[in-house]
Design an enzyme around this catalytic site. Structure first.
Site, mmCIF file in Angstrom:
data_model
loop_
_atom_site.group_PDB
_atom_site.id
_atom_site.type_symbol
_atom_site.label_atom_id
_atom_site.label_comp_id
_atom_site.label_asym_id
_atom_site.label_seq_id
_atom_site.Cartn_x
_atom_site.Cartn_y
_atom_site.Cartn_z
ATOM 1 N N SER A 158 5.490 -7.261 -1.511
ATOM 2 C CA SER A 158 5.057 -7.212 -0.112
ATOM 3 C C SER A 158 5.309 -8.577 0.532
ATOM 4 O O SER A 158 4.813 -9.600 0.045
ATOM 5 C CB SER A 158 3.567 -6.852 -0.078
ATOM 6 O OG SER A 158 3.103 -6.893 1.248
ATOM 7 N N THR A 196 12.978 5.394 11.037
ATOM 8 C CA THR A 196 13.915 4.337 11.412
ATOM 9 C C THR A 196 13.522 3.042 10.702
ATOM 10 O O THR A 196 12.361 2.636 10.748
ATOM 11 C CB THR A 196 13.897 4.127 12.941
ATOM 12 O OG1 THR A 196 14.212 5.389 13.545
ATOM 13 C CG2 THR A 196 14.898 3.079 13.382
ATOM 14 N N ASN A 247 -5.167 -9.439 -8.008
ATOM 15 C CA ASN A 247 -5.286 -10.158 -6.743
ATOM 16 C C ASN A 247 -6.601 -10.935 -6.604
ATOM 17 O O ASN A 247 -6.677 -11.904 -5.869
ATOM 18 C CB ASN A 247 -5.132 -9.192 -5.565
ATOM 19 C CG ASN A 247 -5.887 -7.899 -5.740
ATOM 20 O OD1 ASN A 247 -5.717 -7.208 -6.731
ATOM 21 N ND2 ASN A 247 -6.742 -7.575 -4.796
ATOM 22 N N HIS A 270 4.365 -10.249 3.169
ATOM 23 C CA HIS A 270 3.378 -11.166 3.756
ATOM 24 C C HIS A 270 2.625 -11.988 2.716
ATOM 25 O O HIS A 270 1.856 -12.880 3.054
ATOM 26 C CB HIS A 270 2.411 -10.429 4.689
ATOM 27 C CG HIS A 270 1.381 -9.573 4.040
ATOM 28 N ND1 HIS A 270 0.055 -9.921 4.005
ATOM 29 C CD2 HIS A 270 1.461 -8.373 3.422
ATOM 30 C CE1 HIS A 270 -0.632 -8.961 3.401
ATOM 31 N NE2 HIS A 270 0.199 -8.015 3.041
ATOM 32 N N GLN A 322 1.222 -9.604 -6.001
ATOM 33 C CA GLN A 322 0.719 -10.978 -6.116
ATOM 34 C C GLN A 322 1.686 -11.905 -6.846
ATOM 35 O O GLN A 322 1.529 -13.120 -6.778
ATOM 36 C CB GLN A 322 -0.645 -11.000 -6.831
ATOM 37 C CG GLN A 322 -1.769 -10.400 -6.017
ATOM 38 C CD GLN A 322 -2.190 -11.264 -4.823
ATOM 39 O OE1 GLN A 322 -2.149 -12.486 -4.885
ATOM 40 N NE2 GLN A 322 -2.590 -10.628 -3.733
ATOM 41 N N THR A 370 0.831 -1.207 0.000
ATOM 42 C CA THR A 370 0.000 0.000 0.000
ATOM 43 C C THR A 370 0.863 1.254 0.000
ATOM 44 O O THR A 370 0.618 2.199 -0.767
ATOM 45 C CB THR A 370 -0.951 -0.016 1.224
ATOM 46 O OG1 THR A 370 -1.769 -1.192 1.130
ATOM 47 C CG2 THR A 370 -1.830 1.222 1.262
ATOM 48 N N CYS A 427 -16.926 -3.871 2.316
ATOM 49 C CA CYS A 427 -17.999 -3.500 3.227
ATOM 50 C C CYS A 427 -17.763 -2.062 3.649
ATOM 51 O O CYS A 427 -16.719 -1.741 4.192
ATOM 52 C CB CYS A 427 -17.941 -4.415 4.433
ATOM 53 S SG CYS A 427 -19.532 -4.636 5.179
HETATM 54 N N1 PLP Z 1 -1.446 -4.717 -4.247
HETATM 55 C C1 PLP Z 1 -2.017 -5.926 -4.376
HETATM 56 C C2 PLP Z 1 -2.208 -6.501 -5.734
HETATM 57 C C3 PLP Z 1 -2.437 -6.638 -3.237
HETATM 58 O O1 PLP Z 1 -3.008 -7.835 -3.389
HETATM 59 C C4 PLP Z 1 -2.242 -6.043 -1.965
HETATM 60 C C5 PLP Z 1 -2.701 -6.722 -0.751
HETATM 61 O O2 PLP Z 1 -3.687 -7.429 -0.742
HETATM 62 C C6 PLP Z 1 -1.619 -4.792 -1.895
HETATM 63 C C7 PLP Z 1 -1.243 -4.161 -3.050
HETATM 64 C C8 PLP Z 1 -1.373 -4.141 -0.582
HETATM 65 O O3 PLP Z 1 -0.244 -4.699 0.046
HETATM 66 P P1 PLP Z 1 -0.014 -4.552 1.605
HETATM 67 O O4 PLP Z 1 -0.981 -5.455 2.280
HETATM 68 O O5 PLP Z 1 1.403 -4.972 1.803
HETATM 69 O O6 PLP Z 1 -0.217 -3.122 1.946
#
Ligand code: PLP
Length: 375
Positions: free
Chosen positions: A193, A231, A147, A195, A175, A70, A318
């Site tokens: 990203s 930091t 995604n 995670h 993704q 994000t 939502c």
């Molecule tokens: N872009 C895509 C295609 C995503 O699937 C996501 C998260 O679902 C993001 C950006 C956002 O990433 P983050 O959760 O690291 O902010």
């Protein structure tokens, strides 16, 4: 719990956690500090950056650690706008809200904005991007793979179109990182990203091509070559690098395993549950299955599955108590009702054949329950 929501987030890999722990405990030095403890952190950061750069095929100085996808999306849109002062932006209609909302913020500040629509398969056609380009276009964002549908986009062609016209091209690779080779040489900026590939949440990396016209998003200290104040979270960067390396190493084997699970699930859903359809066409990620269930509301299905211990998601959002259908599926031409009947199943490296089998049985029961109640 059968976890079929790996596109939302993935569990942290044990090996990755082990790599991070020293930087959360004994090696707690600030990476900007000049003493030995600080230098230890700085060294770890250096190694993490080199490792990410090697995977991306860019210079280490072109990699910036961030808080995730994000932040990268915000930085790309707002940073390019700040560098230009005025101009026209192109954003695909299927982007993540990180891009869409950032672009709308900039529209409120006087930038002009065009959303490029996908075709019915969910593909952003390069010709559509080309049509949207204007002499004053300064920025274009089309993600590597969506995604919600997993549909892979023709980013190399789109990147080339932009390069020829001197337009900053940003590719959201959140993704696809750790799954596909990334299109670094075709873009000016890209995001990953941690995670999404078994690394820690709140940890991202941004590639910015050397010399690209973009300003920083976060002002502050001189961290990240004065381009991102704050930091640095060394443990998060170390975790991202380790998880990225592991995912890239295992991409082929895991891709095969995951797509086999997904394909067998999809085949059985289509064969054994009437009135179902797969959303999105063309080339797709190995993990994604976006499926519409006629006569069902996706949200209801999600809740029933959850009660039975199966975790999935819908693309609906939502807000203010009302459920709005997925912006991706509606952009692909789905009616509101069709879009609301969709559920996203995303498979990952820890899923098993047994889980797929059980999930399918539960899914059949849940779909039947909803359909019977409607009669
Ligand atoms: N872009 C895509 C295609 C995503 O699937 C996501 C998260 O679902 C993001 C950006 C956002 O990433 P983050 O959760 O690291 O902010």
């Amino acid at each position: 719990m059968i976890y079929l929501d790996n596109a939302a987030t993935t569990p942290l890999d044990g090996e990755v956690l082990a790599e991070m722990l020293p930087y959360l405990k004994e090696n707690y030095g600030n990476s900007s500090s000049q003493h030995a403890l600080g230098r230890k952190s700085q060294h770890a950061l250096l190694c993490a950056r080199d490792s990410v750069a090697k995977i991306l095929g860019c210079k280490s100085e072109e990699v910036y650690f961030t808080s995730g996808g994000t932040e990268c999306g915000n930085w790309a849109v707002k940073g390019v706008c700040a560098a230009h002062g005025k101009g026209h932006l192109i954003v695909s209609a299927i982007e993540h809200p990180a891009l869409i909302e950032s672009a709308k913020d900039m529209q409120k500040q006087g930038f002009e904005l065009t959303f490029v629509q996908p075709d019915n398969d969910g593909v952003i056609q390069p010709e559509e991007v080309e049509k949207a380009i204007r002499p004053d276009t300064v920025f274009c964002a089309v993600m590597h793979a969506n995604n919600e549908t997993g549909v892979i986009q023709p980013v190399e062609k789109i990147g080339t179109l932009c390069k020829e016209r001197g337009i900053f091209y940003f590719c959201d690779c959140v993704q696809t990182a750790g799954v596909l080779p990334l299109p670094t040489k075709f873009c000016d900026g890209l995001s990953v990203s941690a995670h999404k590939f078994y690394g820690p949440c709140g940890s991202g990396a941004m590639y910015i091509r050397e010399g690209a016209k973009i300003q920083r998003l976060i002002s502050g200290g001189r961290q990240e070559r004065a381009q991102r104040g704050g930091t640095v979270n060394v443990a998060a960067a170390v975790g991202l690098a380790k998880a990225f390396e592991n995912s890239v190493k295992g991409a082929e084997e895991n891709g095969k395993k995951i797509s086999a699970l997904r394909d067998s699930f999809v085949k059985r859903v289509l064969d054994e549950i009437p009135d179902t359809r797969i959303n999105g066409g063309g080339e797709k990620l190995p993990s994604h299955a976006n499926i519409s269930f006629g006569g069902c509301d996706g949200e209801n299905l999600l809740f029933l599955l959850d009660l039975e211990g199966v975790a999935v998601s819908t693309g609906s959002a939502c807000s203010a108590g009302a459920v709005t259908p997925s912006h991706v599926l509606t952009a692909m031409g789905f009616s509101e009702k069709q879009a609301k009947s969709a559920v996203r199943f995303t498979f990952g490296q820890y899923n098993t054949v047994q889980e797929v089998d059980t999930a399918l049985k539960i899914l059949k029961q849940c779909v039947n329950k909803i359909r019977c109640l409607k009669k």
